[in-house]
Write a protein that holds these residues in place. Structure first.
Motif, short mmCIF file in Angstrom:
data_model
loop_
_atom_site.label_atom_id
_atom_site.label_comp_id
_atom_site.label_asym_id
_atom_site.label_seq_id
_atom_site.Cartn_x
_atom_site.Cartn_y
_atom_site.Cartn_z
N THR A 157 0.81 -1.23 0.00
CA THR A 157 0.00 0.00 0.00
C THR A 157 0.84 1.28 0.00
N GLY A 158 2.10 1.17 0.42
CA GLY A 158 2.94 2.37 0.53
C GLY A 158 2.70 3.13 1.83
N LEU A 159 1.82 2.63 2.69
CA LEU A 159 1.55 3.35 3.94
C LEU A 159 2.63 3.06 4.99
N PRO A 160 3.22 4.10 5.59
CA PRO A 160 4.12 3.87 6.72
C PRO A 160 3.35 3.26 7.89
N ILE A 161 4.04 2.55 8.78
CA ILE A 161 3.33 1.86 9.86
C ILE A 161 3.76 2.34 11.25
N VAL A 162 2.75 2.37 12.12
CA VAL A 162 3.01 2.66 13.53
C VAL A 162 2.56 1.43 14.32
N THR A 163 3.46 0.94 15.18
CA THR A 163 3.13 -0.27 15.95
C THR A 163 3.83 -0.22 17.30
N GLU A 164 3.23 -0.92 18.26
CA GLU A 164 3.68 -0.78 19.66
C GLU A 164 4.84 -1.70 20.02
N VAL A 165 5.71 -1.18 20.89
CA VAL A 165 6.75 -2.00 21.51
C VAL A 165 6.39 -2.12 22.99
N MET A 166 6.55 -3.33 23.56
CA MET A 166 6.08 -3.52 24.93
C MET A 166 7.19 -3.64 25.98
N ASP A 167 8.42 -3.89 25.55
CA ASP A 167 9.50 -3.95 26.54
C ASP A 167 10.83 -3.62 25.87
N GLN A 168 11.84 -3.44 26.72
CA GLN A 168 13.13 -3.01 26.17
C GLN A 168 13.82 -4.10 25.35
N TYR A 169 13.43 -5.37 25.57
CA TYR A 169 14.10 -6.47 24.87
C TYR A 169 13.70 -6.55 23.39
N THR A 170 12.53 -6.00 23.06
CA THR A 170 12.07 -6.11 21.67
C THR A 170 12.18 -4.77 20.91
N VAL A 171 12.85 -3.79 21.51
CA VAL A 171 12.99 -2.48 20.85
C VAL A 171 13.66 -2.63 19.48
N GLU A 172 14.76 -3.40 19.46
CA GLU A 172 15.51 -3.55 18.21
C GLU A 172 14.65 -4.22 17.14
N LEU A 173 13.94 -5.27 17.54
CA LEU A 173 13.10 -6.01 16.61
C LEU A 173 12.00 -5.10 16.04
N VAL A 174 11.29 -4.42 16.90
CA VAL A 174 10.19 -3.56 16.44
C VAL A 174 10.74 -2.42 15.56
#
Ligand code: PEP
Ligand code: MN
Length: 337
Positions: A157-174
């Motif tokens: 779609t070309g739409l940028p995405i906003v999504t939640e991170v829940m802890d410091q361990y997954t910051v890099e992944l998100v």
């Protein structure tokens, strides 16, 4: 502390002050206005005072920042912060519509939502892959698989995405997937996570804690900015009060208050603010009228089948109608969608 330069100050004179501050071990933030340069000194006030900068002929004054939040404050930066995300800008004259499902459930669901909200005028797609649920028995989100689906739908779609991170361990992944990283209300004061987010160079959507004062909210933003990431977008999403008819009490007065206190953009989430799709259009209009830089709205192709927050989700048809109203309202305010 803020060092206000004389309007006539030359470039090398600004450089002189900047170098003195840096040599004293202070952080420096330069704000070059139309008429004069203002230098923000970050660190111990005593170190700034010890430099005696007022004595320099090209320095007009040296002022303390009176608010407990520094980088976030308007004293520190008078002009609004504007961030570029994909083709849109947050914090300027554009009204941003972030829309999509509460949770990513499947590619089919996400793509239908994304195509629907895009056609209606939304510029950013929302969708949770990691879901902070009150009950451990509720759907917890598709996690990394959800992030992959978001990336696939962004590609389509070309739409940028906003999504939640829940802890410091997954910051890099998100951060690998998201264009904007959302900090949920329950994590507003997760200081370890905020510090990790401060190390990135990516916009952070910082939701107000469900019982947080405006000052606590802005101090949380300060954590991110103090780490070097200045791209913070505030999001008012309702607070706990004695009222139970609505899921939360959407504090729209927070919009002009934070606009007064800070230079950061502010978005309003009327979906979590009210908890009921019926009230979302009215509160979205009110948010834009109050000066919000945009709204974040939950939209589901089939709200009755949603795995999360169906009761507060708009159908694509209802979102399309709302988007038209917001575009008209934006035009009245000298803005656009
Ligand atoms: C969300 O946006 O999906 C969400 C969980 O919001 P909040 O953190 O405001 O409850
Ligand atoms: Mn939700």
């Amino acid at each position: 502390m803020i060092i206000v330069m004389q309007a006539s100050a030359k470039e090398h004179e600004v450089e002189h002050v900047v170098t003195s501050l840096k040599n004293a071990g202070l952080g420096v933030h330069l704000s070059e206005g139309e008429f004069r340069t203002i230098i923000g000194a970050i660190g111990d006030e005593k170190l700034v005072r010890a430099l005696g900068l007022e004595a320099l002929p090209f320095v007009e004054k040296v002022l303390p920042i009176t608010q407990p939040f520094k980088l976030v404050s308007r004293e520190f930066q008078a002009e609004d912060s504007i961030f570029q995300i994909g083709n849109c800008t947050i914090g300027g004259n554009q009204v941003i519509l972030m829309a999509g499902p509460c949770a990513v459930e499947s590619e089919e669901q996400l793509l239908a939502a994304a195509e629907g909200v895009k056609a209606a005028g939304a510029q950013i797609l929302r969708g949770g892959a990691f879901k902070p649920r009150t009950s451990p028995y509720s759907f917890q989100g598709l996690e990394e698989e959800g992030l992959k689906l978001l990336a696939r739908v962004r590609e389509k779609t070309g739409l940028p995405i906003v999504t939640e991170v829940m802890d410091q361990y997954t910051v890099e992944l998100v951060a690998e997937y998201a264009d904007i990283i959302q900090v949920g209300t329950r994590n507003m004061q997760n200081f370890y996570m905020l510090r990790e987010l401060g190390k990135l160079q990516k916009p952070i959507l910082l939701k107000r804690g469900l019982s947080a004062t405006i000052e606590e909210w802005l101090m949380a933003a300060e954590y991110i900015m103090a780490g070097g990431n200045h791209q913070v977008i505030l999001c008012e999403r309702g607070i706990r009060t004695f009222e139970t008819y609505t899921r939360n009490t959407l504090d729209l007065s927070a919009v002009p208050v934070v606009k007064h206190l800070t230079h950061l953009p502010v978005i309003v989430d009327p979906s979590h603010g009210t908890g009921n799709w019926r009230f979302v259009p009215a509160m979205s209009r009110a948010a834009v009228a109050a000066g919000a830089d945009g709204v974040m709205v939950e939209v589901h192709p089939q709200p009755e089948k949603a795995l999360c927050d169906g009761a507060q989700s708009l159908t694509i048809e209802k979102f399309t109608a709302l988007s038209k109203e917001l575009a008209e309202l934006a035009a009245v305010l000298g803005k656009y969608i």
